[in-house]
Design a protein around this motif. Structure first.
Motif, PDB file in Angstrom:
ATOM      1  N   UNK A 127      28.861  40.216  52.833  1.00  0.00           N
ATOM      2  CA  UNK A 127      29.548  39.681  53.327  1.00  0.00           C
ATOM      3  C   UNK A 127      30.571  39.275  51.779  1.00  0.00           C
ATOM      4  N   UNK A 128      30.342  39.086  50.767  1.00  0.00           N
ATOM      5  CA  UNK A 128      31.561  37.977  49.451  1.00  0.00           C
ATOM      6  C   UNK A 128      32.037  39.752  49.546  1.00  0.00           C
ATOM      7  N   UNK A 129      31.831  40.258  49.699  1.00  0.00           N
ATOM      8  CA  UNK A 129      31.876  42.217  49.000  1.00  0.00           C
ATOM      9  C   UNK A 129      33.761  42.535  49.949  1.00  0.00           C
ATOM     10  N   UNK A 130      33.204  42.081  51.442  1.00  0.00           N
ATOM     11  CA  UNK A 130      33.700  42.576  52.410  1.00  0.00           C
ATOM     12  C   UNK A 130      34.582  41.163  53.258  1.00  0.00           C
ATOM     13  N   UNK A 131      34.777  40.213  52.505  1.00  0.00           N
ATOM     14  CA  UNK A 131      35.855  39.505  52.594  1.00  0.00           C
ATOM     15  C   UNK A 131      37.217  39.515  51.019  1.00  0.00           C
ATOM     16  N   UNK A 132      36.915  40.437  49.747  1.00  0.00           N
ATOM     17  CA  UNK A 132      37.693  40.708  49.091  1.00  0.00           C
ATOM     18  C   UNK A 132      38.744  42.068  49.735  1.00  0.00           C
ATOM     19  N   UNK A 133      40.059  41.770  49.685  1.00  0.00           N
ATOM     20  CA  UNK A 133      41.042  42.835  50.565  1.00  0.00           C
ATOM     21  C   UNK A 133      40.807  43.635  49.771  1.00  0.00           C
ATOM     22  N   UNK A 134      41.031  44.891  49.954  1.00  0.00           N
ATOM     23  CA  UNK A 134      41.077  46.174  48.828  1.00  0.00           C
ATOM     24  C   UNK A 134      42.810  46.206  48.494  1.00  0.00           C
ATOM     25  N   UNK A 135      43.292  45.698  48.672  1.00  0.00           N
ATOM     26  CA  UNK A 135      45.057  45.915  48.208  1.00  0.00           C
ATOM     27  C   UNK A 135      44.458  44.472  47.332  1.00  0.00           C
ATOM     28  N   UNK A 136      44.263  44.001  47.290  1.00  0.00           N
ATOM     29  CA  UNK A 136      44.067  42.600  46.179  1.00  0.00           C
ATOM     30  C   UNK A 136      44.324  42.852  45.147  1.00  0.00           C
ATOM     31  N   UNK A 137      44.977  42.364  44.530  1.00  0.00           N
ATOM     32  CA  UNK A 137      45.806  42.604  42.846  1.00  0.00           C
ATOM     33  C   UNK A 137      45.661  41.137  42.051  1.00  0.00           C
ATOM     34  N   UNK A 138      44.295  41.329  41.035  1.00  0.00           N
ATOM     35  CA  UNK A 138      43.843  40.147  40.415  1.00  0.00           C
ATOM     36  C   UNK A 138      44.726  40.338  39.505  1.00  0.00           C
ATOM     37  N   UNK A 139      45.116  38.793  39.228  1.00  0.00           N
ATOM     38  CA  UNK A 139      45.652  38.610  37.927  1.00  0.00           C
ATOM     39  C   UNK A 139      45.291  38.380  36.483  1.00  0.00           C
ATOM     40  N   UNK A 140      43.919  37.556  36.545  1.00  0.00           N
ATOM     41  CA  UNK A 140      43.043  37.651  35.324  1.00  0.00           C
ATOM     42  C   UNK A 140      41.989  38.150  35.636  1.00  0.00           C
ATOM     43  N   UNK A 141      40.946  37.821  34.771  1.00  0.00           N
ATOM     44  CA  UNK A 141      39.522  38.614  34.406  1.00  0.00           C
ATOM     45  C   UNK A 141      38.327  38.084  34.603  1.00  0.00           C
ATOM     46  N   UNK A 142      39.589  36.243  34.363  1.00  0.00           N
ATOM     47  CA  UNK A 142      37.933  35.325  35.581  1.00  0.00           C
ATOM     48  C   UNK A 142      38.311  35.190  36.905  1.00  0.00           C
ATOM     49  N   UNK A 143      39.437  35.967  37.947  1.00  0.00           N
ATOM     50  CA  UNK A 143      39.329  35.874  39.093  1.00  0.00           C
ATOM     51  C   UNK A 143      38.083  36.778  39.393  1.00  0.00           C
ATOM     52  N   UNK A 145      35.252  37.460  37.709  1.00  0.00           N
ATOM     53  CA  UNK A 145      34.324  37.523  37.048  1.00  0.00           C
ATOM     54  C   UNK A 145      34.150  36.550  37.983  1.00  0.00           C
ATOM     55  N   UNK A 146      35.146  35.802  38.717  1.00  0.00           N
ATOM     56  CA  UNK A 146      34.597  34.671  39.876  1.00  0.00           C
ATOM     57  C   UNK A 146      33.532  35.120  41.239  1.00  0.00           C
ATOM     58  N   UNK A 147      34.551  36.499  41.543  1.00  0.00           N
ATOM     59  CA  UNK A 147      34.077  37.448  42.658  1.00  0.00           C
ATOM     60  C   UNK A 147      33.003  38.298  42.053  1.00  0.00           C
ATOM     61  N   UNK A 148      32.966  38.418  40.519  1.00  0.00           N
ATOM     62  CA  UNK A 148      31.761  38.986  40.750  1.00  0.00           C
ATOM     63  C   UNK A 148      30.321  39.199  40.472  1.00  0.00           C
ATOM     64  N   UNK A 149      30.996  37.448  39.603  1.00  0.00           N
ATOM     65  CA  UNK A 149      29.347  36.680  39.746  1.00  0.00           C
ATOM     66  C   UNK A 149      28.872  36.472  41.030  1.00  0.00           C
ATOM     67  N   UNK A 150      29.314  36.043  41.659  1.00  0.00           N
ATOM     68  CA  UNK A 150      29.071  35.722  43.622  1.00  0.00           C
ATOM     69  C   UNK A 150      28.248  37.057  43.557  1.00  0.00           C
ATOM     70  N   UNK A 151      28.581  37.997  43.633  1.00  0.00           N
ATOM     71  CA  UNK A 151      27.910  38.703  44.319  1.00  0.00           C
ATOM     72  C   UNK A 151      26.708  39.503  43.510  1.00  0.00           C
ATOM     73  N   UNK A 152      27.108  38.879  42.103  1.00  0.00           N
ATOM     74  CA  UNK A 152      25.801  39.174  41.283  1.00  0.00           C
ATOM     75  C   UNK A 152      24.819  39.082  41.310  1.00  0.00           C
ATOM     76  N   UNK A 153      25.054  37.310  41.977  1.00  0.00           N
ATOM     77  CA  UNK A 153      23.636  36.684  41.636  1.00  0.00           C
ATOM     78  C   UNK A 153      23.114  36.852  43.105  1.00  0.00           C
TER      79      UNK A 153
END
Length: 267
Positions: A127-143, A145-153
């Protein structure tokens, strides 16, 4: 290094970082979805919003090297996340001539909570992965890592829930709701437990004794390999490795950028 070259060095690192975020992040997120979907399809339970279905499987438990074949016999059926039928025969070292027999019936199943809990964590990761739009343009590493760490956990929890069962005290085992599913009930100095560990289903018997005011217990154990469990653990391990690789790349690039910026500023 003059001012122009400093700016160029930092800009080159910034461009490399932007390329990594633009070209790698969504690619890896897509790979994680595929891997986790494949893992979800192997669970024997219904997972909401995923293409899974309840399956029924039969197991004949094999005794471990520390337990002789005539001490512990168990044939069981698992439907989804519950043992819906089981026939158990127990013999203890201290009472070799006494045979204990008990059963589990479909109208009073034994819940294997690990399966449902792990499936829930897997669903949350997807669900965390699906909620991330495929066209989302990340502007920082923190953004990222926040999404990635949520999935990793969540992936880590899904895997560890199956691979590393929570240790329970003897009191917890004795007073477990699942013990009330046994018919006939076992004597008060006996407890049994079913749990998943790594790629196996474990059936354990605990016999409590008291000597000099000290409570001790003897353990008998049998086990059976679980095909779907092994496949799920492999897939979750692959997902964890792929996600961690991306995290390391981002962290390393970010660390290199800040290190260079500090070095150049101090020159």
């Amino acid at each position: 290094m003059d001012g122009t070259n400093k700016v160029l060095a930092i800009e080159n690192l910034r461009q490399e970082f932007k390329w990594l975020i633009k070209n790698e992040v969504h690619k890896v997120f897509g790979q994680l979805k595929e891997i986790l979907d494949a893992a979800a399809r192997r669970y024997p339970v219904e997972i909401p919003e995923l293409e899974t279905q309840v399956r029924q499987e039969k197991y004949v438990m094999a005794t471990s090297t520390q337990t002789s074949q005539d001490q512990l016999k168990c044939i069981l059926t698992i439907t989804g996340d519950s043992i819906t039928a089981a026939d158990m025969t127990l013999k203890l070292h201290k009472h070799p001539n006494v045979v204990y027999h008990t059963m589990i019936a479909a109208d009073s199943p034994w819940r294997l909570q690990q399966i449902q809990d792990s499936g829930n964590y897997l669903r949350m990761a997807l669900c965390s992965l699906v909620s991330i739009p495929e066209n989302l343009e990340y502007v920082s590493a923190d953004e990222v890592l926040t999404d990635l760490d949520r999935v990793l956990e969540k992936i880590c929890r899904a895997r560890n829930t199956l691979a590393i069962p929570r240790k329970r005290t003897i009191d917890e085992l004795m007073n477990s709701k699942n013990m009330k599913t046994l018919s006939p009930a076992l004597p008060s100095d006996l407890a049994v437990s079913f749990y998943l560990q790594a790629h196996k289903l474990i059936f354990a018997v605990y016999h409590l004794t008291q000597a000099g005011g000290t409570v001790k217990f003897e353990t008998l154990q049998s086990e059976s390999p679980v095909t779907w469990l092994n496949e799920v653990l492999v897939l979750l391990s692959v997902a964890l490795h792929r996600a961690q690789q991306l995290r390391d790349k981002i962290s390393n690039k970010l660390g290199g950028f800040y290190t260079l910026a500090i070095l150049l500023r101090n020159k």
